[in-house]
Design a protein around this motif. Structure first.
Motif, PDB file in Angstrom:
ATOM      1  N   ALA A  53       0.849  -1.192   0.000  1.00  0.00           N
ATOM      2  CA  ALA A  53       0.000   0.000   0.000  1.00  0.00           C
ATOM      3  C   ALA A  53       0.882   1.237   0.000  1.00  0.00           C
ATOM      4  O   ALA A  53       1.949   1.250   0.615  1.00  0.00           O
ATOM      5  N   ARG A  54       0.430   2.282  -0.707  1.00  0.00           N
ATOM      6  CA  ARG A  54       1.188   3.532  -0.759  1.00  0.00           C
ATOM      7  C   ARG A  54       0.565   4.496   0.261  1.00  0.00           C
ATOM      8  O   ARG A  54      -0.154   5.411  -0.079  1.00  0.00           O
ATOM      9  N   CYS A  55       0.814   4.215   1.536  1.00  0.00           N
ATOM     10  CA  CYS A  55       0.209   5.051   2.574  1.00  0.00           C
ATOM     11  C   CYS A  55       1.098   5.030   3.799  1.00  0.00           C
ATOM     12  O   CYS A  55       1.628   3.976   4.161  1.00  0.00           O
ATOM     13  N   ILE A  56       1.256   6.204   4.437  1.00  0.00           N
ATOM     14  CA  ILE A  56       2.083   6.234   5.638  1.00  0.00           C
ATOM     15  C   ILE A  56       1.236   6.019   6.892  1.00  0.00           C
ATOM     16  O   ILE A  56       1.730   5.995   7.994  1.00  0.00           O
ATOM     17  N   HIS A  57      -0.087   5.870   6.713  1.00  0.00           N
ATOM     18  CA  HIS A  57      -0.959   5.682   7.871  1.00  0.00           C
ATOM     19  C   HIS A  57      -1.549   4.285   7.937  1.00  0.00           C
ATOM     20  O   HIS A  57      -2.648   4.091   8.441  1.00  0.00           O
ATOM     21  N   VAL A  58      -0.807   3.337   7.361  1.00  0.00           N
ATOM     22  CA  VAL A  58      -1.303   1.957   7.322  1.00  0.00           C
ATOM     23  C   VAL A  58      -1.698   1.486   8.726  1.00  0.00           C
ATOM     24  O   VAL A  58      -2.721   0.835   8.911  1.00  0.00           O
ATOM     25  N   ASP A  59      -0.889   1.883   9.716  1.00  0.00           N
ATOM     26  CA  ASP A  59      -1.142   1.404  11.083  1.00  0.00           C
ATOM     27  C   ASP A  59      -2.437   1.988  11.642  1.00  0.00           C
ATOM     28  O   ASP A  59      -3.226   1.288  12.256  1.00  0.00           O
ATOM     29  N   ARG A  60      -2.639   3.301  11.392  1.00  0.00           N
ATOM     30  CA  ARG A  60      -3.873   3.921  11.885  1.00  0.00           C
ATOM     31  C   ARG A  60      -5.083   3.293  11.234  1.00  0.00           C
ATOM     32  O   ARG A  60      -6.134   3.111  11.844  1.00  0.00           O
TER      33      ARG A  60
END
Lengths: 316, 661, 365
Positions: free
Chosen positions: B649-656
């Protein structure tokens, strides 16, 4: 198919009727008449009695519908009357003049068809400089008046270089080489505009087809550029181009008047001009009838080839 | 039916800098040739109207001492055989020509526009009657009509030109009728009628403005031919003979009479004519380009020569691309090399504002026999990506960076030779509009046989037999009758089966299906999906399916690549994607799906719209519409990170995102 | 052919008044020149739309759904049957009356790109309905345009821009604003979201629902998408080949369709869930008659769906099934009593996969 043929026949008859009747009416309306023209030509003057006598001889004293009826009656019996001035049969006179005109028209059609279509295809494929060149050539070709171009060609090739005869016409049967040499300048004159017209229209039609989805898909299926362009795209672009060739042929009828005048070619255009100047009704009617037949037949040929090329029309 | 943005035109349309359409006059100012032509014609009108007021010399004054003098200081264009000033005579001589042209144009326009509009708008019987009448007039040999009219009105230029306008008017009538008809059927005219506007109001507000362009084009072309006709008649001495004063036509005639003595006179007379006709033609062309020609644009040219890789407008994006190429695509495809491997694919299209990148750093793999879906909304670049795989980018688009490896060969080389060899034989393509993908002029059987023969050494008879086999393979009920059909005789579903047969003719290892069912009804879509599934089983080919429909994706694919605004935002096995999406865009899009959304509540919509490629935001492209966005999202390029086996995934908020579930 | 009516559904509960829109035995024929027979696009369709209600017309291409909409809008002449609006027979209203009616009946079309004149500003397009219908109480046209734009979530400044500046979804909002500006009582929505992306479709559907809540307008909602209907319609009418196949409340038709065609339609639409889709796929009839799409004219006698119906029996090809009231809805199927099973949610899919004949094993028609 039968329905279509009947429809074509009916509309052709209507057209022939309208054109010949209009010609009759217009000639009758024209100031002066053939009787005066003949008498003037013979003796330079006439008495009222001579004039009436001549009118009766020519059948001009009858009412217009009766005159038309006589003409139609003759036509149905295969005769178009006789030239009022020299007594030659109109059918024969036209027969002798159809060859030169047809030679010029058909040769122009072939030249402009081949060169125009080829130029159009190349410019549609290459675009860029060549495309702009076709633009320039076609603009120029359409802009140069043919009567002026004829004069320039005569001056250059006939007078200065003496490469081709400036005037006259040699029948094909007499000397094929002379026939061809005599045609070069008239055909060149008429082709300048015609090539330009056909090239531009072919280019537009080709560009249109080449930008369609099915061309991309043909390439996606691995077909060669040659097949894509020369078989598939050309076949589809031919549909509008055929119609334009028909239009061109009809407009060349008008072109022959100018060209035959300048190059002194004894064709139908020349005949039309002299006949209309001298109120020679049978001859005018003959020319009008023949020209209309050419138009009608051209439309038929265009229609048939359109049907052959376009399966959607063929089906309905 | 979803519009998929593939062409730069569509992209421009939504761009903020789109010029106000429908004002050809302003455009004319930017066209130097058109402007020059218009200026010249205006000047000509003034000169013709002024008559002898502006002429440097008396056009009728003989000067037998200086006949045929040639150009000189006193006589700019020389003198004629009576020593009269050619320049002045040309100025005065413009009057009969221009007057005649004006008369012809007036008749031409009044008849053509009025009858054409009536025919086009009324339709039905009125239309047929007017069309018949037009055909009849068009079939009258024009030269005969002119000669007749001139016989009735000898030497009368006006009568001849009015007749010329009359017999030419059907050509304008046809154009006006066609445009009126097209506009009448436009949805906005329907909407205007449903707004309660009366017919005259609709004609005035919607139809007349659209006619202006085509009518001006036709009128300038007709005026050009009228100039030629008028001068020809005058030249032949049929109208405006010399006795009525100078005219362009009889001046050429005069020049002809002295041609053997002095050919110079042909130059100014003919030149005047050529320039005038040229000006009219150029004016027509300019208006044509400004109104209708623009829409046509440049054609796809089959002969595409390699271009040196220019790095101008794209240079800015280069750093981003490099990052994207680095993180590339999944590597956990097992030991076997993938059939297709795309890395860092970046595609740009030309636009008036320079090259615009529409796809950036796309990477994915397709294993042999695997079905991978590329899913996304309009303008995400999925169709452009798919078309680039077969080297068939529309409208001047090109691959600016990245690689496409197919079975060890590089397909992204600019010359496109490699990909041309594989097209149809190892890679097949089917497209969204099955009908427009078939050549309308040839029977299905012959199109199919041609493709078969291209890829196999077969005789004509054998290839015809193979064509029937292929039609049977795509489960068409009566292959023989389909083979005899022309494309327009097929239904949409049948046409799509035929395109599939055409794509299979070369027995490809990879089929690229670009929205293969979008244009079809749901029940027909189900049949085509079944067919594609069974063909995969039978032939073992891999499939790249481009779709916007998450249901179609779920039906056919094992793995999916989600694209948004030119980038891959997520890729995963379909089951993971549907049950555990890791990108906020995927999550939001699934939620907005009416199949999955809860009934009785607002549908969860995504605010805003997809940005056009010219207005991509910095950093994450989805960030302005994203509920999870923070400041960092816009700071810089977001890498594609692996979140689980085979899931990126191209996202820096995967964890949230994970925590919120 | 007799008209067949659907119960007067009424969402607002004003059962004492006549329905806002009522068609009876509506038949629409397209004449295609002298040589070809006329195409009957709509056969005796009866339906009602109550005040503040949304009725969905569902079908595939060729089902006649858009023809019904066009007939209601007066864009297509009606061959037989009647259309009543608020009790008034408007079937053959003259052009003057039609123009007056446009203040009450409006439309939103599928193509957001074609429905706005590209060379006119949004304001010029929106003001058109006001030119025809001046409402003295409503204030200056410019304010009305601004208010209409605001209602659909666009800034008032949009009025000065050209359609090219707006995306498909925004243009569809503008089209809705134009329909709303005269305060109509009925809006015919012809596939208003099928040209839009999913995320935008949700915005437009929410907007339409909100407008209905605020203004009490009724919708005749024409679509091919059964999944969408659940989110907008109160009642559903399923059309096939110009005939009503089934009609009833949304939950019933969308969750428990009884007509084999409605079942097939539901089963054919793939769901965005690989596992569920695998189950549905195994259950859907593997094959209809390839090529004989819904667009073909269908048989002259019998049930129009019979040639593609997995349950079709001999009488289906002979007798045109009448539309009958069956608990809570209406149905035109001769075989209904036999195929009605309590678990028929997935239609024929409730059978075991192995019972479904394989595509290639089925005899070709």
């Amino acid at each position: 198919m039968v329905r279509e043929a009947i429809r074509w026949l009916l509309s052709s008859l209507v057209l022939l009727f309208v054109v010949t009747v209009l010609t009759f009416v217009l000639v009758a309306m024209a100031p002066g008449d053939a009787a005066k023209a003949i008498l003037n030509a013979r003796s330079g003057g006439y008495t009222p009695q001579q004039y009436q006598e001549m009118r009766r001889m020519l059948g001009l004293d009858q009412s217009l519908p009766v005159q038309y009826w006589h003409w139609l009656d003759h036509l149905l019996h295969g005769s178009m009357g006789t030239d009022l001035f020299n007594g030659q049969s109109v059918t024969q006179a036209l027969g002798s003049r159809i060859g030169p005109s047809l030679s010029v028209i058909v040769a122009t059609l072939v030249v402009s068809g081949l060169v125009g279509v080829a130029l159009g295809i190349v410019s549609a494929l290459r675009g860029g400089v060549l495309g702009r060149l076709v633009d320039v050539v076609s603009l120029g070709g359409l802009a140069i008046p043919n009567f002026w171009l004829a004069l320039v060609l005569v001056e250059l090739f006939a007078v200065r270089l003496a490469a081709f005869p400036a005037t006259g016409y040699t029948p094909f049967g007499t000397d094929p080489v002379q026939w061809l040499r005599g045609l070069v300048l008239p055909v060149l004159t008429l082709s300048a505009g015609a090539v330009a017209f056909i090239a531009k229209q072919t280019r537009d039609a080709m560009s249109d087809v080449l930008s369609q989805e099915f061309v991309t898909m043909l390439r996606a299926r691995g077909l060669s550029t040659r097949s894509v362009v020369l078989k598939h795209a050309l076949r589809n672009a031919a549909i509008p181009v055929v119609t334009l060739l028909g239009l061109l042929l009809v407009s060349l009828l008008g072109g022959t008047v100018v060209v035959e005048d300048i190059f002194a070619i004894p064709g139908l255009g020349q005949q039309a001009m002299t006949a209309s100047a001298s109120h020679d009704l049978p001859m005018i009617e003959g020319v009008a009838f023949l020209f209309t037949v050419v138009v009608v037949v051209t439309n038929l040929v265009v229609d048939v080839s359109y049907r052959l090329l376009n399966p959607k029309v063929r089906a309905s | 039916m979803t519009a998929i943005i593939t062409s730069p035109e569509t992209v421009q349309e939504t761009g903020p800098a789109a010029p106000a359409p429908g004002r050809p006059w302003r455009g004319l100012l930017r066209q130097p040739l058109g402007l020059l032509s218009a200026g010249y014609l205006l000047l000509l009108v003034v000169v013709a109207a002024a008559g002898t007021l502006l002429t440097p010399r008396d056009p009728e004054a003989d000067d037998l001492a200086h006949t045929l003098s040639g150009p000189s200081g006193a006589h700019w264009l020389g003198t004629d055989r009576l020593g009269r000033d050619v320049f002045s005579r040309l100025m005065v001589g413009s009057r009969p020509t221009l007057l005649g042209v004006a008369e012809a144009v007036l008749v031409f326009v009044v008849l053509g526009v009025a009858l054409g509009m009536v025919a086009g708008f009324a339709g039905g019987r009125t239309d047929r009657l007017i069309a018949r009448l037009g055909d009849l007039v068009l079939a009258v040999p024009g030269i005969i009509a002119l000669l007749m009219v001139l016989a009735v009105f000898p030497d009368n230029n006006a009568a001849a030109m009015i007749a010329f306008g009359l017999i030419s008017s059907p050509s304008l009538l046809r154009v006006v009728r066609a445009v009126t008809m097209a506009v009448r059927n436009e949805l906005y005219v329907k909407a205007a009628r449903l707004s309660g506007l009366s017919t005259p109001a609709i004609l005035r507000r919607h139809i007349l403005p659209r006619l202006a362009g085509p009518v001006i084009v036709q009128v300038s072309l007709f005026a050009a031919s009228a100039v030629l006709a008028e001068t020809a008649l005058s030249f032949l001495g049929l109208a405006t003979p010399e006795t009525q004063g100078p005219s362009w036509g009889n001046m050429v005639g005069e020049a002809a009479s002295v041609i053997s003595v002095d050919p110079w006179l042909l130059v100014p007379t003919g030149g005047m004519l050529v320039v005038t006709v040229l000006a009219l033609g150029l004016l027509g062309d300019t208006v044509h380009d400004l109104t209708v020609g623009r829409a046509r644009g440049s054609a796809v040219r089959p002969v595409r020569r390699p271009r040196p890789a220019v790095r101008t407008a794209v240079a800015v994006a280069a750093a981003d691309v490099a990052a994207a190429v680095a993180d590339g695509a999944p590597t956990e495809q097992g030991a076997a090399a993938p059939l297709l491997s795309v890395r860092g694919l970046t595609i740009a299209f030309p636009s008036p504002e320079g090259e615009v990148t529409v796809v950036r750093g796309v990477g994915f793999d397709v294993a042999r026999g695997e079905c991978v879906g590329i899913v996304g909304e309009s303008g995400c670049g999925k169709t452009v990506t798919a078309r680039s795989l077969v080297g068939l980018l529309p409208g001047g688009g090109r691959v600016v960076a990245g690689s496409v490896a197919f079975d060890g060969r590089d397909l992204a080389d600019p010359a496109g030779r490699e990909v041309a060899r594989l097209r149809g034989s190892r890679i097949g393509l089917i497209s969204q509009e099955p009908m427009s993908g078939l050549d309308p002029s040839f029977r299905v059987g012959s199109q199919l046989a041609e493709v078969v023969r291209r890829h196999h050494r077969l005789t004509r008879r054998q290839s015809r037999a193979r064509a029937l086999e292929l039609l049977a393979l795509v489960e068409l009920p009566d292959p023989a009758s389909v083979a005899r059909s022309h494309p327009h005789e097929l239904s949409g579903g049948m046409a799509q089966r035929v395109s599939i047969a055409l794509a299979l003719a070369g027995e490809p290892d990879l089929l690229i299906a670009d929205e293969p069912t979008t244009a079809l009804d749901v029940t027909v879509q189900a049949e085509i999906l079944n067919l594609l599934r069974s063909l995969r089983v039978r032939t073992g080919m891999a499939v790249v399916l481009v779709t916007h429909d998450w249901g179609v994706l779920a039906d056919l694919c094992e793995r999916a690549v989600v694209m948004y605004a030119g980038e891959v935002v997520e890729q995963a096995p379909v089951s993971d994607l549907y049950h555990a999406p890791r990108h906020p865009y995927t999550l939001a899009l699934l939620a907005a799906n009416p199949h999955l959304a809860a009934v009785g509540q607002e549908l969860p919509a995504i605010p805003g719209t997809v940005p056009p490629p010219s207005a991509w935001p910095a950093g994450c492209h989805f960030q302005p519409r994203c509920g999870y966005a923070t400041e960092e999202c816009g700071a810089g390029a977001i890498p594609l990170v692996t979140v689980a086996g085979g899931h990126q995934a191209r996202c820096i908020h995967v964890d949230r995102l994970e925590a919120a579930r | 052919m007799t008209g067949t009516d659907i119960d007067t559904g009424n969402a607002t509960g004003r059962a004492d008044t006549v329905p806002l829109l009522e068609t009876e035995g509506l038949t629409v024929r397209y004449h295609r020149g002298r040589r070809r027979p006329a195409l009957t696009a709509v056969h005796g369709v009866g339906l009602t739309v109550g005040r503040g209600e949304t009725v969905a017309l569902v079908g595939e291409s060729g089902s006649g759904k858009s023809s019904v909409g066009n007939a209601v809008l007066g864009l297509t002449p009606v061959d037989s049957g009647s259309i009543r609006f608020d009790g008034e027979d408007i079937t053959r209203a003259d052009p003057r009356r039609r123009r007056a009616l446009t203040a009450q009946i409006q439309a939103v079309f599928q193509d957001p790109y074609g429905s706005l004149n590209p060379v006119r500003t949004i304001g010029q397009s929106l003001v058109e309905p006001l030119l025809a219908h001046r409402r003295p109480d409503a204030g200056a046209p410019r304010d009305q345009v601004a208010a209409a734009l605001e209602r659909v979530g666009l800034p008032a400044g949009a009025a000065d821009r050209y359609p090219a500046h707006f995306s498909g979804g925004q243009r569809q909002r503008i089209a809705i604003a134009r329909a709303l500006i005269v305060r109509p009582r009925l809006i015919v929505c012809d596939e208003p979201t099928s040209a839009l992306d999913l995320s935008i479709q949700a915005q437009v559907i929410n907007l339409l629902n909100r407008v209905q809540r605020d203004l009490g307008v009724s919708y005749l909602f024409i679509t091919h998408d059964l999944a969408l209907i659940r989110h907008i319609a109160h009642r559903v009418v399923v059309l096939y080949g110009g005939h009503v196949m089934e009609a009833g409340p949304t939950e019933q038709v969308c969750d428990r369709p009884r007509h084999p065609y409605a079942q097939a339609l539901l089963a054919a639409a793939p769901v965005p869930d690989p596992e569920e889709q695998a189950v549905r796929r195994s259950g859907r009839p593997s094959r209809g008659t390839a090529g004989a799409g819904a667009g073909s004219a269908g048989p002259a006698v019998g049930c129009p769906f019979a040639p593609r119906c997995p349950y079709a029996a001999e009488p289906c090809r002979r007798i045109r099934p009448p539309l009958e009231s069956v608990d809570g809805g209406q149905l035109a199927c001769l075989r209904y009593p036999e195929i009605a099973e309590p678990s028929a949610v997935r239609g024929p899919g409730s059978r075991q996969p192995e019972e479904i004949p394989h595509a290639d094993a089925r005899p070709l028609p």
